[in-house]
Design a protein around this motif. Structure first.
Motif, mmCIF file in Angstrom:
data_model
loop_
_atom_site.group_PDB
_atom_site.id
_atom_site.type_symbol
_atom_site.label_atom_id
_atom_site.label_comp_id
_atom_site.label_asym_id
_atom_site.label_seq_id
_atom_site.Cartn_x
_atom_site.Cartn_y
_atom_site.Cartn_z
ATOM 1 N N LEU A 339 0.824 -1.206 0.000
ATOM 2 C CA LEU A 339 0.000 0.000 0.000
ATOM 3 C C LEU A 339 0.861 1.261 0.000
ATOM 4 O O LEU A 339 0.443 2.311 -0.477
ATOM 5 N N ILE A 348 1.980 6.299 2.847
ATOM 6 C CA ILE A 348 1.016 6.094 1.758
ATOM 7 C C ILE A 348 0.667 7.389 1.030
ATOM 8 O O ILE A 348 -0.257 7.401 0.209
ATOM 9 N N LEU A 354 -3.639 3.203 -3.735
ATOM 10 C CA LEU A 354 -4.975 3.673 -3.375
ATOM 11 C C LEU A 354 -5.822 3.885 -4.623
ATOM 12 O O LEU A 354 -7.015 3.546 -4.650
ATOM 13 N N ILE A 377 -5.540 1.328 6.801
ATOM 14 C CA ILE A 377 -5.499 2.545 5.983
ATOM 15 C C ILE A 377 -5.955 3.723 6.836
ATOM 16 O O ILE A 377 -7.082 3.730 7.345
ATOM 17 N N THR A 380 -7.178 9.855 4.659
ATOM 18 C CA THR A 380 -6.482 10.590 3.610
ATOM 19 C C THR A 380 -7.424 11.621 3.017
ATOM 20 O O THR A 380 -8.648 11.497 3.111
ATOM 21 N N ARG A 387 -10.628 4.459 4.299
ATOM 22 C CA ARG A 387 -10.157 4.528 5.683
ATOM 23 C C ARG A 387 -10.660 3.332 6.499
ATOM 24 O O ARG A 387 -11.825 2.944 6.405
ATOM 25 N N SER A 391 -4.985 -4.697 6.480
ATOM 26 C CA SER A 391 -4.183 -5.640 5.700
ATOM 27 C C SER A 391 -4.616 -7.067 6.005
ATOM 28 O O SER A 391 -4.911 -7.420 7.156
#
Length: 446
Positions: A339, A348, A354, A377, A380, A387, A391
């Motif tokens: 990522l 990231i 993404l 995540i 962002t 979000r 993983s």
């Protein structure tokens, strides 16, 4: 007769390391810079609007790989470094460095809101004798045309009452060969006194300073460094498409070409550009160039090519799924490996991974990711819907459950031999399998 001007007093304090430094913005640039100042013997206060960062620093927990927790603890415990959210304390510091984000708007125009707000926070406590430094990457003219007028609204004048300079950051997350203190530092100032103070201050913490004639020149240096990379990466991305259509492996071409001992510098293709600098900085210059009616066709074309790469990868993925299994992307379960925007870091920012997730899901596919550095995540600006995703676990059963795997980031610690064995289809955007000499019929380069 003793020289008691503001500049001479500050210069003497820098030489004696009694000058106190403040660093605003404790991210990938600001925290390593603050620790470099501290380790050089200066007393440093870090400023940030994020209280979680302040708590982490108070608990001696580093959140930046370039600053190990034991290094952070040593500086905090020695009383040389601390951090706060209280910007009213800025006036107590002789040198204040601004290390805040400079993103783009949705229309790819510069967003200098963080710089402007920070300049106003500094202005609220500005006093004679301070050196204010902008480190954030921006277009030529920002320091003198944006920051300086805000500070001079106080009635104090740059070059007489306070001093203003620019020194572009040169951090490279994940690069263990260089640290803040070992990377030559470009410095500039608004006037000769500011230039001397900048050279003296940064010269006390880095291996070499590179003075240039103006703040605008220093700002242009930073943009030029990153535009150079962006344009050359776009070139090899375009060559990848051209040579691929001819049945020629671009990575083999580059490996052979770089044996030439002069006149060639290797750059490598990928699934798109990531990081805070290279995908963003060129557009700061294209925006500013409009003021002078100067076209930037070369830079803009490079941006178009690099921005289009995630779509190319998804196209190759869909094509390979159809050929290999007769399965449409819309009915497929896809795993993204990596990522982060570059290998071996948990960063990231602007990551093409993404965008790959969004493009695959827009075509109806299901997407998960595996990244040993990023368990979840975070929030962002442009990918809010992603979000909170986590993983997947790394095990044979999990990997075999996917119809296809896309190598977006080639982290060194991933077991690529096992991945090739467990996967029905692997789209390799980084040439990692050829570099590791791993052969498998499941691998398709993209």
């Amino acid at each position: 007769m003793l020289d008691t001007t503001h500049s001479s007093r500050l210069l003497a304090a820098i030489d004696a390391k009694t000058a106190k430094a403040g660093v605003i913005g404790l991210g990938y640039v600001g925290l390593p810079l603050a620790i470099a100042f501290s380790r050089a013997g200066f007393k440093v206060m870090g400023f940030d609007i994020d209280p979680d960062k302040i708590v982490a620093i108070e608990e001696n927990r580093s959140y930046i790989e370039a600053v190990p927790s034991d290094m952070l603890a040593a500086e905090c415990n020695a009383g040389r470094f601390s951090a706060t959210c209280d910007f009213d304390r800025l006036g107590a510091y002789d040198i204040v460095a601004i290390c805040v984000p400079t993103p783009l708007t949705a229309n790819r125009d510069p967003d200098l809101s963080f710089v402007e707000k920070t300049a106003r926070a500094i202005a609220a406590t500005l006093r004679p004798g301070q050196l204010i430094v902008l480190e954030s990457t921006t277009y030529p003219g920002t320091t003198d045309e944006i920051v300086k007028p805000i500070l001079e609204e106080t009635g104090l004048k740059s070059g007489a009452d306070f001093f203003l300079g620019y020194s572009p950051e040169r951090e490279d997350p994940g690069n263990r060969d260089f640290q803040t203190a070992t990377i030559p530092k470009v410095v500039s100032g608004d006037g000769s006194d500011a230039g001397k103070l900048m050279a003296a201050f940064y010269g006390s913490i880095v291996s070499a300073v590179v003075p240039v004639s103006s703040n605008a020149t220093a700002e242009a240096v930073k943009l030029t460094e990153n535009i150079f990379r962006a344009v050359n990466i776009a070139l090899v991305n375009e060559l990848k498409l051209v040579y691929g259509a001819m049945g020629i492996d671009i990575w083999e071409v580059i490996e052979a070409a770089k044996t030439k001992p002069f006149g060639f510098m290797p750059f490598y293709p990928g699934p798109g550009l990531g990081g805070h600098c290279i995908p963003i900085d060129p557009f700061y210059l294209t925006w500013k160039s409009r003021e002078f009616e100067q076209p930037t066709r070369f830079i803009e074309l490079a941006g178009e090519i690099n921005t289009a790469m995630p779509r190319h990868v998804v196209g190759r993925l869909a094509e390979a799924l159809d050929i290999r299994s007769g399965k449409a992307l819309s009915r497929s379960n896809v795993l993204i490996i990596g990522l982060a925007y570059k290998k071996n870091v948990p960063d990231i920012r602007e990551s093409p991974s993404l965008r790959l997730i969004e493009l695959i899901e827009a075509r109806g596919g299901k997407v998960s990711y595996y990244d040993p550095y990023i368990a979840e995540i975070p929030a962002t600006r442009e990918h809010a819907a992603l979000r909170g995703r986590r993983s997947v676990e790394w095990d044979e059963r999990t990997i075999r459950s996917f119809d296809a795997v896309v190598i977006a980031t080639d982290h060194d610690i991933v077991d690529y031999t096992a991945l090739a064995e467990w996967s029905a289809l692997v789209i390799d955007t980084r040439n990692i399998f050829a570099r590791r000499k791993i052969e498998s019929a499941a691998i398709v380069k993209a």
